[in-house]
Write a protein that holds these residues in place. Structure first.
Motif, mmCIF file in Angstrom:
data_model
loop_
_atom_site.group_PDB
_atom_site.id
_atom_site.type_symbol
_atom_site.label_atom_id
_atom_site.label_comp_id
_atom_site.label_asym_id
_atom_site.label_seq_id
_atom_site.Cartn_x
_atom_site.Cartn_y
_atom_site.Cartn_z
ATOM 1 N N ARG B 201 0.809 -1.217 0.000
ATOM 2 C CA ARG B 201 0.000 0.000 0.000
ATOM 3 C C ARG B 201 0.843 1.267 0.000
ATOM 4 N NH1 ARG B 201 -2.984 -1.754 4.623
ATOM 5 N NH2 ARG B 201 -0.802 -1.822 5.212
ATOM 6 N N GLU B 202 0.214 2.366 -0.347
ATOM 7 C CA GLU B 202 0.903 3.654 -0.484
ATOM 8 C C GLU B 202 1.700 3.999 0.774
ATOM 9 O OE1 GLU B 202 1.338 5.277 -3.222
ATOM 10 O OE2 GLU B 202 0.055 3.838 -4.278
ATOM 11 N N LYS B 205 4.763 2.015 0.684
ATOM 12 C CA LYS B 205 5.556 2.270 -0.531
ATOM 13 C C LYS B 205 6.536 3.425 -0.345
ATOM 14 C CE LYS B 205 3.023 0.511 -4.533
ATOM 15 N NZ LYS B 205 2.011 0.824 -5.561
ATOM 16 N N GLU B 206 6.092 4.432 0.399
ATOM 17 C CA GLU B 206 6.940 5.604 0.670
ATOM 18 C C GLU B 206 8.343 5.226 1.120
ATOM 19 O OE1 GLU B 206 5.589 8.363 3.599
ATOM 20 O OE2 GLU B 206 3.526 8.267 2.826
#
Lengths: 237, 237
Positions: B201-202, B205-206
């Protein structure tokens, strides 16, 4: 047009192995699997969807109630196709074949076939006491890869004899084998994978020329058969 | 001596996550898992067997009927132990950590932990929306490896920030990553694995500095998350 009672009855009968044999048919569920089925070139007997915008000449629109009647899933998907069971054969001169000896768990078999497709092990033989290939849980777990691998059943139990006489090197997975990281594969090869509970049976062991294992740096006593098979196929693909 | 109704009720309540939290307890079933439990050094609250020759000071003899009442399995095994949930922590300075992001399927989580134990990835972090670690199906699929790996939950969602600030290289598994066969791992590392349906998920991902993938020579669109995780752990162990 509502689906007829006779067809509902026929598709429901395919939940059972004996009727899959009689009808020479199996079914797939789920959007991705049904899409793969329709593109596979295999003979489609019926294809249904509950999504009106996706129904077409190829996929008949049915109600959710009708889908629930024919589905094998506790939460039915919106797609189901009934397919004719094809006559499959292995590729001639394939340089690697996976031989599954007594793999009884449908999820494991399906997952192995899905991974075999990913890793390019396109030829798989099932011993005659593996779970039936067309079992809905097997098909479900392949996630459409059933249409992309060649799987045959070793009904007569003579396949390994033939492979050996044709000059394939026959490997077996076993906890006491050589580390697969050290062993270089000799092609053409057959890789035998036994079940988790029983390992490779005596009848198949006779053929094994070299045992290999996945080195462990931990304390677990064994690996799940789908995991072990996947790591072996990965290392040797 | 028959097991009291109160204890039957208490153990049955542990089939549900909320009571596992309240009681701070979970249960394991099956011979191998119960043996591992008794040897684990973790606190045993109850241990039962239906096999009179195996009952002892450590394992109380109960009837099959009683076992069926407390078991979560449709075909109960002959062994069940109730354990206190321990306070787990990761090993200090572990050079590789597996971070599971949104893995919801209990069988997959259990299988990943079992394989992690085999391959020596002893430190695992679960995002706060993973399936609960003490779920009976998770425990069952670990086949006793639950007692041999260190698993923590990233409740606050800050674990990746900390790992990054401590200098770990953060990898993510993604279909569009570099081939894991070509990429040499830089330790200490964190390997993030997302769910099959949603990927990483975002929010996670960061943190990813390098995406890696398992090269495919076939047509399958994806791999099962436990299979993908196992191949990655194998390659980098």
């Amino acid at each position: 047009m509502p689906i007829s009672k006779a067809i509902i009855k026929k598709i429901k009968s395919l939940h059972q192995a004996k009727f899959r044999r009689v009808e020479n048919a199996f079914f797939v569920e789920g959007k991705k699997s049904v899409e793969e089925a329709l593109q596979s070139g295999w003979k489609v007997l019926y294809a249904f969807t509950t999504e009106s915008n996706l129904s077409s000449d190829n996929m008949e629109l049915i109600t959710e109630l009708e889908m629930a009647q024919i589905s094998s899933l506790s939460t039915p998907s919106n797609f189901l196709a009934v397919m004719e069971i094809p006559q499959m054969s292995l590729e001639e001169n394939s340089n690697k074949v996976l031989y599954l000896d007594g793999v009884r768990d449908p999820g494991n078999l399906g997952t192995i076939l899905r991974t075999a497709d990913w890793l390019g092990w396109k030829n798989v033989v099932l011993s005659n006491d593996c779970v039936e290939l067309w079992n809905p849980k097997v098909i479900q777990s392949t996630m459409g890869s059933i249409f992309k691998v060649n799987v045959i059943s070793d009904e007569a139990g003579t396949w390994l004899t033939e492979a050996q006489s044709k000059g394939s090197k026959i490997y077996g997975a076993d906890l006491n084998g050589t580390s697969i990281k050290q062993e270089l594969p000799q092609f053409p090869l057959v890789m035998i994978l036994g079940s988790e509970s029983h390992g490779i049976r005596e009848a198949a062991k006779e053929f094994v020329q070299q045992y290999i294992t996945i080195p462990s740096s931990g304390n677990a006593e064994s690996l799940n058969v789908a995991i072990a098979g996947s790591i072996i196929m990965y290392q040797w693909s």
